[in-house]
Write an enzyme that holds these catalytic residues in place. Structure first.
Site, PDB file in Angstrom:
ATOM      1  N   PHE A  51       0.854  -1.190   0.000  1.00  0.00           N
ATOM      2  CA  PHE A  51       0.000   0.000   0.000  1.00  0.00           C
ATOM      3  C   PHE A  51       0.885   1.233   0.000  1.00  0.00           C
ATOM      4  O   PHE A  51       1.755   1.372   0.850  1.00  0.00           O
ATOM      5  CB  PHE A  51      -0.940   0.036   1.211  1.00  0.00           C
ATOM      6  CG  PHE A  51      -1.875   1.214   1.170  1.00  0.00           C
ATOM      7  CD1 PHE A  51      -3.028   1.168   0.398  1.00  0.00           C
ATOM      8  CD2 PHE A  51      -1.581   2.389   1.859  1.00  0.00           C
ATOM      9  CE1 PHE A  51      -3.879   2.273   0.312  1.00  0.00           C
ATOM     10  CE2 PHE A  51      -2.427   3.493   1.778  1.00  0.00           C
ATOM     11  CZ  PHE A  51      -3.577   3.426   1.009  1.00  0.00           C
ATOM     12  N   ASP A  82       9.197   2.343   1.646  1.00  0.00           N
ATOM     13  CA  ASP A  82       8.040   3.083   2.149  1.00  0.00           C
ATOM     14  C   ASP A  82       7.918   2.744   3.627  1.00  0.00           C
ATOM     15  O   ASP A  82       7.442   1.673   3.995  1.00  0.00           O
ATOM     16  CB  ASP A  82       6.791   2.672   1.356  1.00  0.00           C
ATOM     17  CG  ASP A  82       5.515   3.340   1.885  1.00  0.00           C
ATOM     18  OD1 ASP A  82       5.544   3.869   3.017  1.00  0.00           O
ATOM     19  OD2 ASP A  82       4.495   3.304   1.170  1.00  0.00           O
ATOM     20  N   LYS A 104       2.793   9.048   8.544  1.00  0.00           N
ATOM     21  CA  LYS A 104       1.980   8.678   9.724  1.00  0.00           C
ATOM     22  C   LYS A 104       2.475   9.181  11.094  1.00  0.00           C
ATOM     23  O   LYS A 104       1.979  10.169  11.588  1.00  0.00           O
ATOM     24  CB  LYS A 104       1.772   7.165   9.748  1.00  0.00           C
ATOM     25  CG  LYS A 104       0.885   6.712   8.585  1.00  0.00           C
ATOM     26  CD  LYS A 104       0.224   5.388   8.829  1.00  0.00           C
ATOM     27  CE  LYS A 104      -0.950   5.156   7.904  1.00  0.00           C
ATOM     28  NZ  LYS A 104      -0.636   4.687   6.563  1.00  0.00           N
TER      29      LYS A 104
END
Ligand code: PLP
Length: 396
Positions: free
Chosen positions: A137, A222, A251
């Site tokens: 993702f 990532d 995040k």
């Protein structure tokens, strides 16, 4: 607004893209959140790995208030001290050199892919291909949902940008077969988050690094979910002895204030010149002050060690539940405070029942319960969540 009015207003005026839980959150304190009725929940989702210091951490609250009182935003046409300081800390902690700051994870990955393309073209005009892994993702922009090799995120948005190829995660043979001189980058999560807390074999990332080096391809990690201490190291690749050419963050970085980053080696960053990339809000002093404070508190409060120790405890307690309910839990996996429990059936009902009992977790990839709590939780907080889960699983 009363509860029904909030639900109704959202239904009438908000784009219908979220399958929300019927819960209206009002405030938080440490690892707890409170709904508008004042009901208390222990929060082991933490805004999906965002609230690394928990809620309303006094130092983060003070830093944001202080910075807001000085200057919230000025254009990137000018320098600010919080931005310079954050860039230095991120470069030092990652072992890389140059930082760019944006506002979200998707934007960080978008920028990383743009940089990789620019860099690839300094070597050869057809060195433009990006390889990513299925079940990964990487975000929701058109470019990053193309990098996200999952049809459910891509359907309806075709035509997708070109040049992307996919391999199964943790499958070195597939990557070996696909990688070539045309590959400008391989982009992977060190542990797949949304895809189900999928952890690769111990030597996978190092072997990918070798392959990238062999073909002059960049390795992009990532670390939007795995970074900022989540797995017990600041960056998950620091559990290995390799490093990527570019790493992306978001995040946890601002502790809840929107911020994203990509960090590259000098060699790669040199492909960018003035005007090649930019952002109005990215790296504004408010977000940078928050991120500087998050990184400072992680160091001062030894949160990497805490994530390691409490993560190991949570994992062992989840494994006990697996032994108690083998008909429900297949495996427990992950590292530090990024853990998943794969179920034999869809997890949404269990998540809902935990919520009713005062514990917030979520379920990803349909059947994996996900635990990404604040990094400063204690074993007592783990015990609270495990007690709720035990009660819920007993009836599932
Ligand atoms: C959440 C996430 C993203 C996207 O971040 P946004 O801030 O929602 O754009 C990208 N990659 C990974 C690994 C993520 O977990």
């Amino acid at each position: 607004m009363d509860k029904e009015q909030v639900f109704q207003t959202d239904k009438e005026y908000y784009m219908p893209v979220f399958a929300r839980y019927p819960l209206i959150l009002d405030r938080g304190e440490g690892p707890y959140v409170f709904d508008t009725d004042g009901k208390k929940y222990i929060d082991f989702l933490a805004g999906i790995a965002v609230n690394v210091l928990g809620h309303a951490h006094p130092k983060l609250v003070a830093a944001i208030a202080e910075q807001a009182g000085k200057i919230i935003h000025c254009s990137n046409l000018y320098y600010t001290e919080p931005q310079a300081a954050l860039a230095k800390t991120l470069a030092k902690q990652s072992g890389l050199d140059k930082v760019f700051l944006g506002n979200s994870g998707a934007e960080a990955n978008e920028g990383a892919i743009k940089l990789a393309r620019k860099y690839g073209k300094t070597i050869s005009s057809d060195k433009v291909e990006i390889i990513t892994a299925t079940d990964g993702f990487h975000g929701r922009t058109l470019l990053t949902l193309t990098a996200t090799a999952q049809p459910k995120y891509q359907k309806g948005y075709e035509p997708l940008p070109g040049g992307f190829h996919y391999v199964p995660y943790n499958d070195l043979a597939a990557l070996t077969a696909l990688v070539s001189e045309k590959t400008c980058a391989v982009m992977l999560e060190p542990i797949q988050g949304e895809g189900g807390i999928n952890t690769p074999d111990a030597d996978y990332l190092a072997k990918v690094r070798q392959l990238c080096d062999q073909y002059g391809a960049l390795l992009i990690f990532d670390e939007i979910q795995t970074g900022i201490g989540r797995t017990g190291k600041m960056f998950a690749y620091q559990h290995t002895d390799i490093k990527p050419d570019i790493v992306t963050l978001a995040k946890g970085l601002g502790g809840g204030v929107p911020i994203g980053a990509f960090i590259a080696s000098n060699k790669v960053a040199a492909a960018f010149g003035p005007g090649d990339h930019g952002s109005t809000f990215g790296g504004n002093p408010l977000a940078c002050a928050a991120a500087n404070t998050v990184l400072g508190v992680i160091a001062e409060e030894n949160l990497l060690a805490n994530a390691t120790a409490v993560g190991a405890y949570l994992k062992s307690e989840l494994k006990k539940l697996q032994q108690k309910y083998p008909q429900l839990i297949v495996t427990v996996r992950g590292q530090g405070l990024m853990l998943g429990a794969k179920l034999t059936k869809p997890g949404r009902d269990i998540v809902n029942q935990c919520m009713e009992q005062g514990a917030i977790i979520n379920c990803t990839a349909g059947d994996v319960l996900r635990f990404v709590p604040p990094l400063n939780i204690t074993k007592a907080h783990v015990d609270e969540v495990i007690a709720v889960l035990d009660k819920v699983l007993a009836l599932a």
